[in-house]
Design a protein around this motif. Structure first.
Motif, PDB file in Angstrom:
ATOM      1  N   ASP A  16      11.762 -45.082  -1.966  1.00  0.00           N
ATOM      2  CA  ASP A  16      11.465 -45.316  -3.379  1.00  0.00           C
ATOM      3  C   ASP A  16      12.456 -44.490  -4.202  1.00  0.00           C
ATOM      4  OD1 ASP A  16      10.561 -45.472  -5.970  1.00  0.00           O
ATOM      5  OD2 ASP A  16       8.456 -45.049  -5.507  1.00  0.00           O
ATOM      6  N   PRO A  17      13.443 -45.155  -4.828  1.00  0.00           N
ATOM      7  CA  PRO A  17      14.499 -44.435  -5.541  1.00  0.00           C
ATOM      8  C   PRO A  17      14.095 -43.962  -6.934  1.00  0.00           C
ATOM      9  CG  PRO A  17      14.928 -46.778  -5.610  1.00  0.00           C
ATOM     10  CD  PRO A  17      13.687 -46.610  -4.793  1.00  0.00           C
ATOM     11  N   CYS A  18      12.867 -44.253  -7.352  1.00  0.00           N
ATOM     12  CA  CYS A  18      12.381 -43.770  -8.662  1.00  0.00           C
ATOM     13  C   CYS A  18      10.922 -43.392  -8.420  1.00  0.00           C
ATOM     14  CB  CYS A  18      12.532 -44.835  -9.733  1.00  0.00           C
ATOM     15  SG  CYS A  18      12.169 -46.521  -9.170  1.00  0.00           S
ATOM     16  N   CYS A  19      10.717 -42.375  -7.561  1.00  0.00           N
ATOM     17  CA  CYS A  19       9.416 -42.203  -6.915  1.00  0.00           C
ATOM     18  C   CYS A  19       8.361 -41.520  -7.770  1.00  0.00           C
ATOM     19  CB  CYS A  19       9.570 -41.481  -5.579  1.00  0.00           C
ATOM     20  SG  CYS A  19      10.058 -39.753  -5.729  1.00  0.00           S
ATOM     21  N   GLY A  20       8.739 -41.023  -8.957  1.00  0.00           N
ATOM     22  CA  GLY A  20       7.731 -40.368  -9.782  1.00  0.00           C
ATOM     23  C   GLY A  20       7.058 -39.260  -8.996  1.00  0.00           C
ATOM     24  N   SER A  21       5.725 -39.227  -9.031  1.00  0.00           N
ATOM     25  CA  SER A  21       5.019 -38.160  -8.308  1.00  0.00           C
ATOM     26  C   SER A  21       4.661 -38.575  -6.880  1.00  0.00           C
ATOM     27  CB  SER A  21       3.768 -37.754  -9.086  1.00  0.00           C
ATOM     28  OG  SER A  21       2.966 -38.900  -9.309  1.00  0.00           O
ATOM     29  N   GLY A  22       5.240 -39.681  -6.391  1.00  0.00           N
ATOM     30  CA  GLY A  22       5.112 -40.027  -4.971  1.00  0.00           C
ATOM     31  C   GLY A  22       3.949 -40.938  -4.619  1.00  0.00           C
ATOM     32  N   SER A  49      14.442 -38.475 -11.025  1.00  0.00           N
ATOM     33  CA  SER A  49      15.392 -37.846 -11.954  1.00  0.00           C
ATOM     34  C   SER A  49      14.769 -36.728 -12.786  1.00  0.00           C
ATOM     35  CB  SER A  49      15.994 -38.896 -12.889  1.00  0.00           C
ATOM     36  OG  SER A  49      14.965 -39.475 -13.680  1.00  0.00           O
ATOM     37  N   ASN A  50      13.448 -36.730 -12.929  1.00  0.00           N
ATOM     38  CA  ASN A  50      12.794 -35.708 -13.753  1.00  0.00           C
ATOM     39  C   ASN A  50      12.395 -34.509 -12.879  1.00  0.00           C
ATOM     40  OD1 ASN A  50      10.268 -34.351 -14.799  1.00  0.00           O
ATOM     41  ND2 ASN A  50      10.813 -35.587 -16.587  1.00  0.00           N
ATOM     42  N   HIS A  51      12.839 -33.316 -13.275  1.00  0.00           N
ATOM     43  CA  HIS A  51      12.641 -32.123 -12.451  1.00  0.00           C
ATOM     44  C   HIS A  51      11.155 -31.849 -12.184  1.00  0.00           C
ATOM     45  CE1 HIS A  51      13.201 -28.257 -10.652  1.00  0.00           C
ATOM     46  NE2 HIS A  51      12.583 -27.616 -11.634  1.00  0.00           N
ATOM     47  N   ARG A  55       9.101 -32.155  -8.549  1.00  0.00           N
ATOM     48  CA  ARG A  55       8.326 -31.071  -7.929  1.00  0.00           C
ATOM     49  C   ARG A  55       6.893 -31.533  -7.633  1.00  0.00           C
ATOM     50  NH1 ARG A  55       9.329 -26.017 -11.716  1.00  0.00           N
ATOM     51  NH2 ARG A  55       7.827 -25.044 -10.308  1.00  0.00           N
ATOM     52  N   LEU A  56       6.328 -32.319  -8.552  1.00  0.00           N
ATOM     53  CA  LEU A  56       4.987 -32.888  -8.323  1.00  0.00           C
ATOM     54  C   LEU A  56       4.980 -33.757  -7.067  1.00  0.00           C
ATOM     55  CD1 LEU A  56       3.742 -33.999 -11.858  1.00  0.00           C
ATOM     56  CD2 LEU A  56       2.551 -32.450 -10.301  1.00  0.00           C
ATOM     57  N   ALA A  57       6.032 -34.560  -6.913  1.00  0.00           N
ATOM     58  CA  ALA A  57       6.122 -35.449  -5.740  1.00  0.00           C
ATOM     59  C   ALA A  57       6.166 -34.620  -4.457  1.00  0.00           C
ATOM     60  CB  ALA A  57       7.362 -36.344  -5.840  1.00  0.00           C
ATOM     61  N   LYS A  58       6.976 -33.557  -4.459  1.00  0.00           N
ATOM     62  CA  LYS A  58       7.071 -32.701  -3.271  1.00  0.00           C
ATOM     63  C   LYS A  58       5.702 -32.095  -2.945  1.00  0.00           C
ATOM     64  CE  LYS A  58      10.673 -30.279  -2.147  1.00  0.00           C
ATOM     65  NZ  LYS A  58      11.752 -30.792  -1.308  1.00  0.00           N
ATOM     66  N   MET A  59       4.985 -31.672  -4.009  1.00  0.00           N
ATOM     67  CA  MET A  59       3.660 -31.088  -3.805  1.00  0.00           C
ATOM     68  C   MET A  59       2.681 -32.148  -3.292  1.00  0.00           C
ATOM     69  SD  MET A  59       1.224 -29.158  -6.580  1.00  0.00           S
ATOM     70  CE  MET A  59       0.662 -30.672  -7.337  1.00  0.00           C
ATOM     71  N   ASN A  60       2.760 -33.321  -3.885  1.00  0.00           N
ATOM     72  CA  ASN A  60       1.878 -34.434  -3.517  1.00  0.00           C
ATOM     73  C   ASN A  60       2.007 -34.750  -2.025  1.00  0.00           C
ATOM     74  OD1 ASN A  60       0.033 -36.467  -3.963  1.00  0.00           O
ATOM     75  ND2 ASN A  60       1.375 -37.713  -5.242  1.00  0.00           N
ATOM     76  N   GLY A  71      15.436 -35.449  -1.270  1.00  0.00           N
ATOM     77  CA  GLY A  71      16.700 -34.869  -1.726  1.00  0.00           C
ATOM     78  C   GLY A  71      16.527 -33.381  -2.011  1.00  0.00           C
ATOM     79  N   LYS A  72      17.665 -32.679  -2.132  1.00  0.00           N
ATOM     80  CA  LYS A  72      17.616 -31.223  -2.359  1.00  0.00           C
ATOM     81  C   LYS A  72      17.138 -30.873  -3.763  1.00  0.00           C
ATOM     82  CE  LYS A  72      20.954 -29.333   0.918  1.00  0.00           C
ATOM     83  NZ  LYS A  72      21.418 -30.540   1.632  1.00  0.00           N
ATOM     84  N   GLU A  73      17.286 -31.824  -4.700  1.00  0.00           N
ATOM     85  CA  GLU A  73      16.910 -31.560  -6.096  1.00  0.00           C
ATOM     86  C   GLU A  73      16.652 -32.883  -6.795  1.00  0.00           C
ATOM     87  OE1 GLU A  73      20.422 -29.663  -7.683  1.00  0.00           O
ATOM     88  OE2 GLU A  73      21.653 -30.975  -6.450  1.00  0.00           O
ATOM     89  N   HIS A  74      16.248 -32.801  -8.061  1.00  0.00           N
ATOM     90  CA  HIS A  74      16.075 -34.030  -8.841  1.00  0.00           C
ATOM     91  C   HIS A  74      17.466 -34.563  -9.196  1.00  0.00           C
ATOM     92  CE1 HIS A  74      16.657 -30.880 -11.800  1.00  0.00           C
ATOM     93  NE2 HIS A  74      16.918 -31.782 -12.727  1.00  0.00           N
TER      94      HIS A  74
END
Length: 322
Positions: A16-22, A49-51, A55-60, A71-74
């Protein structure tokens, strides 16, 4: 839910290339769990793209114990693709609609625009071509787009859509009712793209590659689900379990999933679904709006002769006008 139930991503690479919060990833994992699969059978790739949202997606993913590569960053997917070599078995996405400030003028010669250069004022067909670019040879994509994507002809969009249709990539189109989102009232559509509609014997490999469907080259399924769903409050509609199952079962029966568990063989239902040919779509000027193809639902005959009904209704109308 509808995208995931229709694509059935059991195994393979999900992107998902625009994954939002996952949300798409969580839904895919829930699907695999619900169908008795192994969570480790799908690998997850995303970008956002939104920092804060990244981070929310990574947490989710982390709190659910889901392994994923975000990816390493947004980063902006169009201008800095963090998974340039990824070929995914499934692309699942809900990109921003009609995005006008995606800086497309900087990407005129991008290799992703195989079917035409997307207009700088609207990113819809940039997203579509980005999804196609990242599909594996037997990959499947399902994504949400604004309804304009099915029929717009301005700024060369009609030409890009025509090229995608003529390449025989459009597997299924679903028109949804309005009021499904909290952020917008507009009705949207779902696009399903298949890299290879031939799908002969299951080949070695994972994900969509190991699945068997029938040969559906030159065919596209249209589903008009605009009348589905139940209002849960004054401004929000929800699709019921039954609605979602009916849409997904129709698609699975049509594409001939081996062991789809679909109770009935596929048949066109006036007003709901229609299996159309590329010639049918050409006849409609390469417009993909399901309502043009599915026809009108059959109306039950109430036994009152037409002449009498007409006379009665005209009298009723005159009375009401008076």
């Amino acid at each position: 839910r509808v995208l995931v139930e229709m694509l059935a991503p059991y195994k393979g690479r999900v992107y998902d290339p625009c994954c939002g919060s996952g949300g798409m990833f969580v839904q895919s994992e829930k699907f695999v769990e619900a169908h008795g699969g192994k969570i480790g059978d799908i690998s997850i790739y995303g970008q956002e793209s939104n920092h804060t949202t990244w981070r929310l997606a990574k947490m989710n993913l982390a709190i659910r114990g889901i392994d994923g590569n975000l990816g390493k960053e947004h980063a902006d997917t169009f201008h800095r693709d963090l998974h340039p070599d990824l070929k995914a078995d499934y692309v699942l996405a809900n990109p921003p609609f009609n995005d006008s400030d995606w800086r497309g003028e900087l990407l005129k010669d991008d290799k992703r625009w195989k079917y035409g250069i997307p207009p700088t004022g609207n990113a819809n067909f940039a997203w579509v071509q980005h999804f196609i670019h990242h599909l594996a040879p037997t990959g499947l994509a399902g994504f949400v787009l604004a309804n304009g994507s099915m029929s717009s002809n301005q700024s060369g969009e009609g030409e890009i859509r025509k090229n995608i249709i003529e390449a025989d990539l459009v597997d299924c189109m679903v028109a949804l009712p309005g009021q499904l989102f909290y952020s917008t009232q507009i009705p949207v559509c779902l696009w399903f793209i298949a890299r290879d509609k031939k799908n002969g014997p299951a080949c070695a490999g994972q994900g969509a590659a190991g699945r068997r469907f029938r040969d559906r080259r030159g065919e596209t399924l249209f589903i008009d689900a605009r009348k589905m769903g139940t209002m849960i409050d004054r401004v929000h509609r929800e699709l019921t379990e039954e609605d979602i199952r009916k849409i997904a079962d129709t698609y699975h029966a049509w594409r001939g999933d081996a062991g789809a568990g679909s109770p009935r063989p596929y048949a066109d239902i006036p007003g709901f679904c229609k299996s159309a040919t590329i010639d049918d779509i050409r006849h409609h000027g390469h417009i993909l709006t399901p309502g043009r193809y599915v026809g009108a639902a059959e109306v039950e005959d109430d036994g009152e002769p037409f002449e009498e009904k007409m006379k009665r209704l005209v009298a009723q109308l005159r009375g009401q006008q008076a």
